[in-house]
Design an enzyme around this catalytic site. Structure first.
Site, PDB file in Angstrom:
ATOM      1  N   ILE A 124     -11.180   9.502   7.244  1.00 53.77           N
ATOM      2  CA  ILE A 124     -12.281  10.197   6.558  1.00 53.77           C
ATOM      3  C   ILE A 124     -13.586   9.636   7.127  1.00 53.77           C
ATOM      4  O   ILE A 124     -13.895   8.463   6.943  1.00 53.77           O
ATOM      5  CB  ILE A 124     -12.239   9.946   5.037  1.00 53.77           C
ATOM      6  CG1 ILE A 124     -10.841  10.217   4.465  1.00 53.77           C
ATOM      7  CG2 ILE A 124     -13.331  10.731   4.321  1.00 53.77           C
ATOM      8  CD1 ILE A 124     -10.472  11.650   4.262  1.00 53.77           C
ATOM      9  N   VAL A 135     -13.946  -9.221  -8.747  1.00 54.15           N
ATOM     10  CA  VAL A 135     -15.199  -9.967  -8.565  1.00 54.15           C
ATOM     11  C   VAL A 135     -16.369  -9.189  -9.207  1.00 54.15           C
ATOM     12  O   VAL A 135     -17.231  -9.763  -9.867  1.00 54.15           O
ATOM     13  CB  VAL A 135     -15.477 -10.193  -7.063  1.00 54.15           C
ATOM     14  CG1 VAL A 135     -16.841 -10.853  -6.859  1.00 54.15           C
ATOM     15  CG2 VAL A 135     -14.379 -11.019  -6.423  1.00 54.15           C
ATOM     16  N   HIS A 180     -16.500   4.074  -1.159  1.00 52.29           N
ATOM     17  CA  HIS A 180     -15.504   3.314  -1.907  1.00 52.29           C
ATOM     18  C   HIS A 180     -15.916   3.334  -3.374  1.00 52.29           C
ATOM     19  O   HIS A 180     -16.883   2.700  -3.762  1.00 52.29           O
ATOM     20  CB  HIS A 180     -15.429   1.881  -1.377  1.00 52.29           C
ATOM     21  CG  HIS A 180     -14.478   1.016  -2.150  1.00 52.29           C
ATOM     22  ND1 HIS A 180     -13.347   0.484  -1.590  1.00 52.29           N
ATOM     23  CD2 HIS A 180     -14.479   0.622  -3.439  1.00 52.29           C
ATOM     24  CE1 HIS A 180     -12.698  -0.213  -2.518  1.00 52.29           C
ATOM     25  NE2 HIS A 180     -13.368  -0.149  -3.644  1.00 52.29           N
ATOM     26  N   ARG A 203     -23.442 -10.213  -3.947  1.00 47.80           N
ATOM     27  CA  ARG A 203     -22.687 -11.454  -3.792  1.00 47.80           C
ATOM     28  C   ARG A 203     -23.497 -12.426  -2.938  1.00 47.80           C
ATOM     29  O   ARG A 203     -23.852 -12.108  -1.802  1.00 47.80           O
ATOM     30  CB  ARG A 203     -21.347 -11.180  -3.115  1.00 47.80           C
ATOM     31  CG  ARG A 203     -20.472 -10.227  -3.910  1.00 47.80           C
ATOM     32  CD  ARG A 203     -19.086 -10.193  -3.333  1.00 47.80           C
ATOM     33  NE  ARG A 203     -18.294  -9.148  -3.972  1.00 47.80           N
ATOM     34  CZ  ARG A 203     -16.985  -9.027  -3.840  1.00 47.80           C
ATOM     35  NH1 ARG A 203     -16.316  -9.890  -3.070  1.00 47.80           N
ATOM     36  NH2 ARG A 203     -16.321  -8.056  -4.452  1.00 47.80           N
ATOM     37  N   ARG A 249      -5.723  -6.873 -11.554  1.00 48.75           N
ATOM     38  CA  ARG A 249      -6.370  -8.149 -11.914  1.00 48.75           C
ATOM     39  C   ARG A 249      -7.817  -7.865 -12.284  1.00 48.75           C
ATOM     40  O   ARG A 249      -8.283  -6.746 -12.161  1.00 48.75           O
ATOM     41  CB  ARG A 249      -6.349  -9.104 -10.717  1.00 48.75           C
ATOM     42  CG  ARG A 249      -7.005  -8.475  -9.494  1.00 48.75           C
ATOM     43  CD  ARG A 249      -7.171  -9.435  -8.350  1.00 48.75           C
ATOM     44  NE  ARG A 249      -7.241  -8.748  -7.080  1.00 48.75           N
ATOM     45  CZ  ARG A 249      -8.292  -8.147  -6.570  1.00 48.75           C
ATOM     46  NH1 ARG A 249      -9.413  -8.102  -7.240  1.00 48.75           N
ATOM     47  NH2 ARG A 249      -8.254  -7.544  -5.397  1.00 48.75           N
ATOM     48  N   GLY A 284      -7.843  -6.691   3.497  1.00 49.19           N
ATOM     49  CA  GLY A 284      -8.970  -7.276   4.213  1.00 49.19           C
ATOM     50  C   GLY A 284      -9.205  -6.692   5.595  1.00 49.19           C
ATOM     51  O   GLY A 284      -9.843  -7.316   6.425  1.00 49.19           O
ATOM     52  N   LYS A 303       0.812  -1.218   0.000  1.00 50.70           N
ATOM     53  CA  LYS A 303       0.000   0.000   0.000  1.00 50.70           C
ATOM     54  C   LYS A 303       0.845   1.269   0.000  1.00 50.70           C
ATOM     55  O   LYS A 303       0.468   2.276  -0.582  1.00 50.70           O
ATOM     56  CB  LYS A 303      -0.949  -0.012   1.192  1.00 50.70           C
ATOM     57  CG  LYS A 303      -1.964  -1.133   1.056  1.00 50.70           C
ATOM     58  CD  LYS A 303      -3.134  -1.009   2.011  1.00 50.70           C
ATOM     59  CE  LYS A 303      -4.138  -2.099   1.695  1.00 50.70           C
ATOM     60  NZ  LYS A 303      -5.409  -1.933   2.341  1.00 50.70           N
TER      61      LYS A 303
END
Lengths: 156, 444
Positions: free
Chosen positions: B201, B293, B206, B336, B290, B162, B116
């Protein structure tokens, strides 16, 4: 190996066509697969929509046998601690760390006696009974089925 | 020309990749664990190669085993899907050493986004705004950083993911103890104790941007909003990000393209931003090198097959789509469906599916590897399928989602389908533009 007979787009098209008809179900069955399309809901259920239900003759045939912990009869006078979930059993919180419990240890109902890793999540296993660990039946990092007996406990 | 594609993954994404590759006339080889040999991806693929026993560290995560299986299968390319080895630079290098094309970005891009802090540095170089803060080698530096940015701050693990090693600190006097805890957690989880400090914040969304690059040209395929998360795990994703002024959305998309160009990025990637829910100021977080999902929501509104684009770019083709070619239409939402029990703290629910009646029809897409009689093994993550709806407006898409969830029937295991039905009926969700605190308040 045989390929699936219909693409998702084809299924959508079939549904679009039969949606305009009076039919509520389509059931297609071949040697390789069965596809059931069904109109759900309607009437008192406000939501109305179609579902697709696939099944395959060759899918999910028994895969190569995974190692499964032995399931023993409970000897007289002993209690069993059962696996709450299927998964990989660990006796210690991390490799090299001391085991949560060993034979001869006293346990209470909420004593953590191990961990079962299921779907990448670590689930604690609680003794669920009070007594002394008589025997640990499952090796570290062995696969267990749900409700397989992991340990024997001699009640106080 | 890629002729034989090895799929180093499982589940719905493996089936998804097989379908597109076959449409392109490519022979597919599924690299499966023993537990997945007879799964739907195994049936659909042209060939199956067993990479190892069921546990993923002996199969899907075993670089040497996967490369050996791909070589033995005479594969000329490997698609890693998401998760597992998809962003593993050593895996990409091993594929290259074996003369096999890695369907993913160059190793330099994997390294640039490898941790990160590195991602943050590259983002700054590319001229992207980042959350105020920075590296904190020791406590004094961390305190100095925190005083610069102001409390509350967020401590994050450099190698994190995660949500692990992430801690919110509200007061200077708590900082020392929290740093100790965060470093210990980071060491235990990632083998790397380094942390950094960021301004917290309070109300953030997101928002991420799908990009494609061929090493020279770069385009974006619009935004996705993934603010509905539980413990930093995404539950609901939609495209485009709703309830946001167009100029703000365009600024975020432009920034993502700038970063993609800066990296001379090749392939499909996702640039993640934290967006202030009130001011719409945005900060670059990281880039996922990549397929994601949640890629189908972008496919729904753009009509672009992202797996196809990945394969074409990996095969050495220049980008075949220009920015002007794209005119996204309508709104798409993905939920999901996980084998988890929302009423029992999301405890996993593996087992045999006795009935899988998935929604069907126009505007509905289901990406799943689970049919009636299918098994959800205990070895892997809990995703059993994704329901994606697409409609002309967001309001219609939410209605379609609610109707689809009401008609679907998954029996034999417990799933998150009912939870999603409740989210679809929630007033704040229906209004659109919720922040990342949504789920905690919703579940309370």
């Amino acid at each position: 190996m045989s390929n699936l007979p219909l693409t998702p787009d084809a299924v959508s098209e079939i549904v679009a066509i039969i949606d305009g008809s009076g039919y509520d179900r389509v059931d297609i069955k071949t040697d390789a697969f069965r596809l059931r399309l069904r109109r759900e809901g309607g009437a008192d259920n406000a939501a109305e929509g179609w579902t697709q239900d696939w099944s395959f003759a060759e899918a999910e045939a028994p895969a190569a046998a995974d190692k499964v912990a032995p399931v023993e009869e409970l000897p007289d006078g002993l209690l069993g601690i059962a696996a709450p979930l299927p998964g990989t059993f660990y006796r210690a919180p991390q490799p090299g760390a001391p085991a949560f419990v060993k034979e001869g240890d006293k346990v209470e109902k909420d004593t953590v006696v191990g961990i079962i890793e299921t779907m990448k999540l670590m689930n604690p296993v609680h003794a669920g009974c009070t007594g002394t660990i008589e025997k640990v039946l499952v090796e570290n990092s062995e696969m267990v089925d749900a409700s397989a007996t992991i340990m024997h406990v001699r009640p106080d | 020309m890629i002729k034989r594609l090895f799929i180093a993954n499982r589940g719905e994404i493996a089936l998804r990749i097989v379908r597109t590759a076959q449409r392109l006339g490519i022979t597919t080889i599924l690299g499966a664990s023993q537990a997945d040999a007879t799964s739907l991806p195994g049936i659909q693929s042209d060939e199956v190669a067993i990479v190892g026993p069921a546990p993923s560290n002996q199969s899907y995560l075993d670089v040497d085993a996967v490369i050996a299986a791909a070589k033995a299968a005479r594969a000329d390319a490997i698609h890693p899907g998401y998760g597992f080895l998809s962003e593993n630079a050593r895996f990409a290098q091993a594929a290259a050493d074996a003369g096999i094309i890695f369907v993913g970005p160059d190793i330099s891009s994997l390294n640039a986004m490898g941790d990160k802090l590195m991602a943050r540095k590259v983002g700054i170089e590319a001229g992207l705004p980042v959350v105020p803060g920075g590296e904190a080698a020791d406590k004094e530096e961390a305190l100095a950083r925190a005083e610069e940015t102001g409390f509350p701050v967020l401590l994050k693990a450099v190698s994190g993911g995660g949500g692990k090693g992430m801690r919110r600190v509200d007061r200077a006097e708590d900082l020392s103890a929290e740093i100790d805890a965060a470093m210990a957690e980071a060491q235990a989880s990632f083998g790397d104790p380094r942390i950094y400090v960021e301004r917290f914040i309070a109300s953030g969304r997101h928002v991420e941007v799908q990009v494609l690059g061929d090493g020279e040209q770069a385009i974006h395929l619009g935004t996705r909003d993934c603010s509905i998360q539980r413990r930093f795990q995404k539950l609901v994703e939609e495209a485009p990000a709703p309830a946001m002024p167009d100029d703000k959305r365009a600024a975020i998309e432009d920034a993502a393209v700038r970063l993609t160009r800066h990296l001379n990025y090749r392939g499909a990637g996702t640039v993640e931003m934290l967006v202030d829910a009130e001011s719409f100021d945005f900060y670059f977080l990281e880039m996922n090198a990549r397929i994601q999902v949640e890629h189908p929501v972008t496919e729904a509104i753009t009509g672009v097959d992202l797996i196809e684009q990945q394969i074409l770019i990996a095969d050495g083709n220049p980008l075949g789509i220009r920015q002007d070619d794209l005119s996204p239409t309508g709104h798409a939402i993905e939920v999901r469906i996980n084998a988890e029990d929302p009423d029992a703290e999301f405890q996993p629910s593996p087992g045999t599916i006795t009935r899988a009646a998935w929604p069907a029809g126009p505007g509905i897409r289901v990406d799943t590897h689970i049919a009636t009689g299918g098994k959800v093994p205990p070895f892997y993550d809990s995703l059993i399928g994704k329901l994606i709806v697409h409609a002309a407006t967001r309001e219609e898409a939410v209605d379609k989602l609610a109707a689809a969830l009401a008609s679907m029937r998954i029996e034999g295991i417990t799933t998150t389908a009912n939870l999603h039905a409740k989210i679809a009926a929630n007033a704040a969700f229906r209004k659109g533009g919720v922040d990342t605190r949504f789920f905690k308040e919703f579940a309370a």
